[in-house]
Design a protein around this motif. Structure first.
Motif, PDB file in Angstrom:
ATOM      1  N   THR A  51       0.825  -1.211   0.000  1.00  0.00           N
ATOM      2  CA  THR A  51       0.000   0.000   0.000  1.00  0.00           C
ATOM      3  C   THR A  51       0.856   1.256   0.000  1.00  0.00           C
ATOM      4  OG1 THR A  51      -0.160  -0.246   2.415  1.00  0.00           O
ATOM      5  CG2 THR A  51      -2.016  -1.056   1.105  1.00  0.00           C
ATOM      6  N   GLU A  52       2.046   1.185   0.610  1.00  0.00           N
ATOM      7  CA  GLU A  52       2.948   2.342   0.614  1.00  0.00           C
ATOM      8  C   GLU A  52       3.558   2.544  -0.764  1.00  0.00           C
ATOM      9  OE1 GLU A  52       5.328   5.566   2.317  1.00  0.00           O
ATOM     10  OE2 GLU A  52       3.304   4.715   2.443  1.00  0.00           O
ATOM     11  N   LEU A  53       3.898   1.455  -1.440  1.00  0.00           N
ATOM     12  CA  LEU A  53       4.400   1.579  -2.806  1.00  0.00           C
ATOM     13  C   LEU A  53       3.351   2.234  -3.695  1.00  0.00           C
ATOM     14  CD1 LEU A  53       6.622   0.888  -4.923  1.00  0.00           C
ATOM     15  CD2 LEU A  53       5.314  -1.204  -5.384  1.00  0.00           C
ATOM     16  N   GLU A  54       2.111   1.818  -3.530  1.00  0.00           N
ATOM     17  CA  GLU A  54       1.024   2.407  -4.311  1.00  0.00           C
ATOM     18  C   GLU A  54       0.873   3.892  -4.009  1.00  0.00           C
ATOM     19  OE1 GLU A  54      -2.541   3.342  -6.324  1.00  0.00           O
ATOM     20  OE2 GLU A  54      -0.960   1.874  -6.661  1.00  0.00           O
ATOM     21  N   ARG A  55       0.992   4.266  -2.721  1.00  0.00           N
ATOM     22  CA  ARG A  55       0.879   5.680  -2.339  1.00  0.00           C
ATOM     23  C   ARG A  55       2.003   6.499  -2.975  1.00  0.00           C
ATOM     24  NH1 ARG A  55       2.503   9.623   1.451  1.00  0.00           N
ATOM     25  NH2 ARG A  55       4.242   8.326   2.163  1.00  0.00           N
ATOM     26  N   ILE A  56       3.227   5.962  -2.940  1.00  0.00           N
ATOM     27  CA  ILE A  56       4.366   6.672  -3.518  1.00  0.00           C
ATOM     28  C   ILE A  56       4.178   6.854  -5.018  1.00  0.00           C
ATOM     29  CG2 ILE A  56       6.850   6.529  -3.986  1.00  0.00           C
ATOM     30  CD1 ILE A  56       7.151   5.118  -1.283  1.00  0.00           C
ATOM     31  N   MET A  57       3.650   5.820  -5.684  1.00  0.00           N
ATOM     32  CA  MET A  57       3.399   5.918  -7.121  1.00  0.00           C
ATOM     33  C   MET A  57       2.385   7.024  -7.426  1.00  0.00           C
ATOM     34  SD  MET A  57       3.755   4.761 -10.283  1.00  0.00           S
ATOM     35  CE  MET A  57       4.096   3.025 -10.559  1.00  0.00           C
ATOM     36  N   ARG A  58       1.294   7.038  -6.692  1.00  0.00           N
ATOM     37  CA  ARG A  58       0.265   8.064  -6.913  1.00  0.00           C
ATOM     38  C   ARG A  58       0.829   9.464  -6.695  1.00  0.00           C
ATOM     39  NH1 ARG A  58      -5.265   6.161  -6.495  1.00  0.00           N
ATOM     40  NH2 ARG A  58      -5.397   3.970  -5.885  1.00  0.00           N
ATOM     41  N   ARG A  59       1.579   9.620  -5.596  1.00  0.00           N
ATOM     42  CA  ARG A  59       2.122  10.938  -5.271  1.00  0.00           C
ATOM     43  C   ARG A  59       3.158  11.371  -6.302  1.00  0.00           C
ATOM     44  NH1 ARG A  59       1.362  12.815  -0.054  1.00  0.00           N
ATOM     45  NH2 ARG A  59       2.310  14.711  -0.927  1.00  0.00           N
ATOM     46  N   ALA A  60       3.935  10.413  -6.825  1.00  0.00           N
ATOM     47  CA  ALA A  60       4.936  10.749  -7.843  1.00  0.00           C
ATOM     48  C   ALA A  60       4.257  11.244  -9.114  1.00  0.00           C
ATOM     49  CB  ALA A  60       5.807   9.533  -8.135  1.00  0.00           C
ATOM     50  N   ALA A  61       3.147  10.606  -9.486  1.00  0.00           N
ATOM     51  CA  ALA A  61       2.421  11.036 -10.682  1.00  0.00           C
ATOM     52  C   ALA A  61       1.896  12.457 -10.503  1.00  0.00           C
ATOM     53  CB  ALA A  61       1.276  10.066 -10.966  1.00  0.00           C
ATOM     54  N   ASP A  62       1.390  12.754  -9.299  1.00  0.00           N
ATOM     55  CA  ASP A  62       0.897  14.103  -9.013  1.00  0.00           C
ATOM     56  C   ASP A  62       2.059  15.102  -8.973  1.00  0.00           C
ATOM     57  OD1 ASP A  62      -1.669  13.110  -8.848  1.00  0.00           O
ATOM     58  OD2 ASP A  62      -1.646  12.922  -6.663  1.00  0.00           O
ATOM     59  N   TYR A  63       3.148  14.680  -8.352  1.00  0.00           N
ATOM     60  CA  TYR A  63       4.314  15.553  -8.188  1.00  0.00           C
ATOM     61  C   TYR A  63       4.872  15.963  -9.549  1.00  0.00           C
ATOM     62  CZ  TYR A  63       8.640  17.199  -5.906  1.00  0.00           C
ATOM     63  OH  TYR A  63       9.681  17.954  -5.436  1.00  0.00           O
ATOM     64  N   ALA A  64       4.906  15.014 -10.479  1.00  0.00           N
ATOM     65  CA  ALA A  64       5.435  15.282 -11.817  1.00  0.00           C
ATOM     66  C   ALA A  64       4.373  15.836 -12.756  1.00  0.00           C
ATOM     67  CB  ALA A  64       6.012  13.999 -12.413  1.00  0.00           C
ATOM     68  N   ASN A  65       3.139  15.886 -12.267  1.00  0.00           N
ATOM     69  CA  ASN A  65       2.012  16.337 -13.090  1.00  0.00           C
ATOM     70  C   ASN A  65       1.985  15.580 -14.425  1.00  0.00           C
ATOM     71  OD1 ASN A  65      -0.284  17.874 -13.715  1.00  0.00           O
ATOM     72  ND2 ASN A  65       0.924  19.483 -14.698  1.00  0.00           N
ATOM     73  N   ASP A  66       2.135  14.256 -14.315  1.00  0.00           N
ATOM     74  CA  ASP A  66       2.203  13.405 -15.504  1.00  0.00           C
ATOM     75  C   ASP A  66       1.043  12.414 -15.475  1.00  0.00           C
ATOM     76  OD1 ASP A  66       2.763  11.730 -17.587  1.00  0.00           O
ATOM     77  OD2 ASP A  66       4.739  11.109 -16.874  1.00  0.00           O
ATOM     78  N   PRO A  67       0.035  12.569 -16.326  1.00  0.00           N
ATOM     79  CA  PRO A  67      -1.103  11.643 -16.344  1.00  0.00           C
ATOM     80  C   PRO A  67      -0.739  10.259 -16.851  1.00  0.00           C
ATOM     81  CG  PRO A  67      -1.255  13.180 -18.179  1.00  0.00           C
ATOM     82  CD  PRO A  67      -0.121  13.649 -17.322  1.00  0.00           C
ATOM     83  N   TYR A  68       0.465  10.110 -17.418  1.00  0.00           N
ATOM     84  CA  TYR A  68       0.910   8.812 -17.928  1.00  0.00           C
ATOM     85  C   TYR A  68       2.180   8.363 -17.208  1.00  0.00           C
ATOM     86  CZ  TYR A  68      -2.237  10.333 -21.618  1.00  0.00           C
ATOM     87  OH  TYR A  68      -3.338  10.788 -22.306  1.00  0.00           O
ATOM     88  N   PHE A  69       2.284   8.685 -15.930  1.00  0.00           N
ATOM     89  CA  PHE A  69       3.510   8.417 -15.179  1.00  0.00           C
ATOM     90  C   PHE A  69       3.856   6.927 -15.199  1.00  0.00           C
ATOM     91  CE2 PHE A  69       6.156   7.643 -11.471  1.00  0.00           C
ATOM     92  CZ  PHE A  69       7.019   8.722 -11.482  1.00  0.00           C
ATOM     93  N   GLY A  70       2.903   6.067 -14.875  1.00  0.00           N
ATOM     94  CA  GLY A  70       3.164   4.633 -14.846  1.00  0.00           C
ATOM     95  C   GLY A  70       3.540   4.103 -16.205  1.00  0.00           C
ATOM     96  N   LEU A  71       2.870   4.577 -17.221  1.00  0.00           N
ATOM     97  CA  LEU A  71       3.151   4.152 -18.590  1.00  0.00           C
ATOM     98  C   LEU A  71       4.582   4.523 -18.975  1.00  0.00           C
ATOM     99  CD1 LEU A  71       1.333   2.878 -20.900  1.00  0.00           C
ATOM    100  CD2 LEU A  71       1.233   5.186 -21.836  1.00  0.00           C
ATOM    101  N   ASN A  72       4.986   5.744 -18.612  1.00  0.00           N
ATOM    102  CA  ASN A  72       6.334   6.204 -18.934  1.00  0.00           C
ATOM    103  C   ASN A  72       7.395   5.509 -18.089  1.00  0.00           C
ATOM    104  OD1 ASN A  72       5.428   8.070 -20.873  1.00  0.00           O
ATOM    105  ND2 ASN A  72       5.006   9.614 -19.315  1.00  0.00           N
ATOM    106  N   GLN A  73       7.008   5.079 -16.899  1.00  0.00           N
ATOM    107  CA  GLN A  73       7.962   4.461 -15.988  1.00  0.00           C
ATOM    108  C   GLN A  73       8.297   3.023 -16.375  1.00  0.00           C
ATOM    109  OE1 GLN A  73       7.200   4.784 -11.691  1.00  0.00           O
ATOM    110  NE2 GLN A  73       7.493   2.580 -11.588  1.00  0.00           N
TER     111      GLN A  73
END
Length: 353
Positions: A51-73
């Protein structure tokens, strides 16, 4: 019910940080923003809750303002990020062997994730699913996972796999009229809102040799992975061990309380006592395992209700139907129909590889 392993190695955070650095962001500032102590990265054996990994992923996407953060990662995943399973995959003989190695050792990463495949005519269908759908997973995680699988296959074989179809259970991002970013990452435009998440590739990919294959190193890393998995299993609560035994026994047989106690090397009274201490019972675990497996079979869409009832060791199909309705408020047929229309319960995406 708790699954065998609800944590992930700290190395699973590395691709998130690499993606942020690639975008020009400072990771120390990011950690401060999300209230995480960066010193945790200094311990290569550290683990964090999924659940913490998921939280970090969500926050990173918001932090980078990237709607495709996971796709790019997804394309930045390295074998080291997958810990020991990654090294076993890297030294396997073929791509099929590498995928099999991931299946054997996925407990080291996160036991709730399932990667399965089947040959379908000229294709191989790689299906991605999660056992415990009570843990909500974001679109970023599932898209990262899908791209990661494809990226690793291409990197292992030093050959670009032919992608014929991609399906996601989640819906397309809001306002994403242009899906070219998906085509760039996956090679095709995916189908969104599907009943399952999968990649359809040419089946020849399974027989492609792994570029880094080394039989001697494979033996070394497999031995280390076996030891790590055994240590991880030994430290788990009794409820997780019971859940795992039932899951691994089906559909061959349904273990009784007596069989389970003997398998775990304790008396029936001791097993019942330990389960009570963990807030559950053998019957509750049995019901939960059957429910989760029934939902997985129904989500796959290629099993008849009667076959599922037989696989889960119900005396007859009607008994399974009655039990499933009691668990979910729906008959198996209604549950499957609602999945097809996007209304089924538990339509959460699944975690990254």
């Amino acid at each position: 019910m708790k699954h065998l392993n609800q944590s992930v190695p700290i190395s699973m955070v590395y691709p998130i940080l690499k993606t942020l650095v690639h975008k020009g962001f400072d990771t120390e500032s990011f950690f401060k923003d999300i209230d995480v102590d960066p010193s945790i990265l200094e311990n290569p054996d550290a683990r964090i809750p999924v659940t913490e990994l998921e939280r970090i992923m969500r926050r990173a996407a918001d932090y980078a303002n990237d709607p495709y953060f996971g796709l790019n990662q997804g394309g930045r995943l390295d074998f080291a990020d997958l810990s020991l399973p990654g090294y076993v995959m890297m030294h396997s003989k073929t791509i099929g062997d590498a995928l099999g190695a991931y299946q054997r050792y996925n407990d080291i990463l996160y036991s709730g994730f399932q990667l399965e495949w089947k040959v379908d005519g000229p294709d191989v269908i790689i299906q991605l699913s999660v056992q415990n759908e009570e843990i909500p997973m974001s679109r970023h995680c599932v898209e990262d996972m899908a791209v990661s699988v494809l990226h690793l296959i291409n990197k292992l074989a030093n050959h670009r796999a032919v992608v014929r179809e991609v399906q996601f259970r989640h819906e397309a991002p809001d306002g994403s009229g242009d899906l070219s970013v998906y085509v760039n990452s996956l090679g095709v435009t995916p189908e969104f809102g599907a009943t399952q998440t999968l990649l359809r590739l040419s089946k020849e990919v399974l027989t492609l040799p792994v570029l880094y294959s080394d039989a001697r190193m494979l033996k070394v890393f497999e031995s280390m992975a076996e030891e790590t998995r055994a240590d991880l299993y030994a430290s788990q609560p009794f409820s997780s061990k019971v859940s795992r035994l039932i899951t691994e026994s089906l559909p061959s047989f349904f273990p009784t309380l007596q069989h389970t106690a003997a398998h775990l090397g304790v008396s029936i009274r001791k097993l019942q006592s330990r389960l009570r201490e963990e807030g559950t019972t053998f019957n509750e675990i049995s019901v939960q395992v059957r429910k989760e497996m029934a939902q997985r079979y129904l989500q796959k869409g290629n099993y008849a209700v009667g076959d599922i009832a037989y696989a889960l060791h119900f005396s007859e199909q009607s008994a399974f139907q009655n039990a499933f309705k009691k668990w979910t408020g729906q008959t198996p047929g209604q549950y499957r129909a609602n999945l097809a229309t996007g209304q089924g319960e538990n339509r959460n995406p699944i975690p990254r590889l």
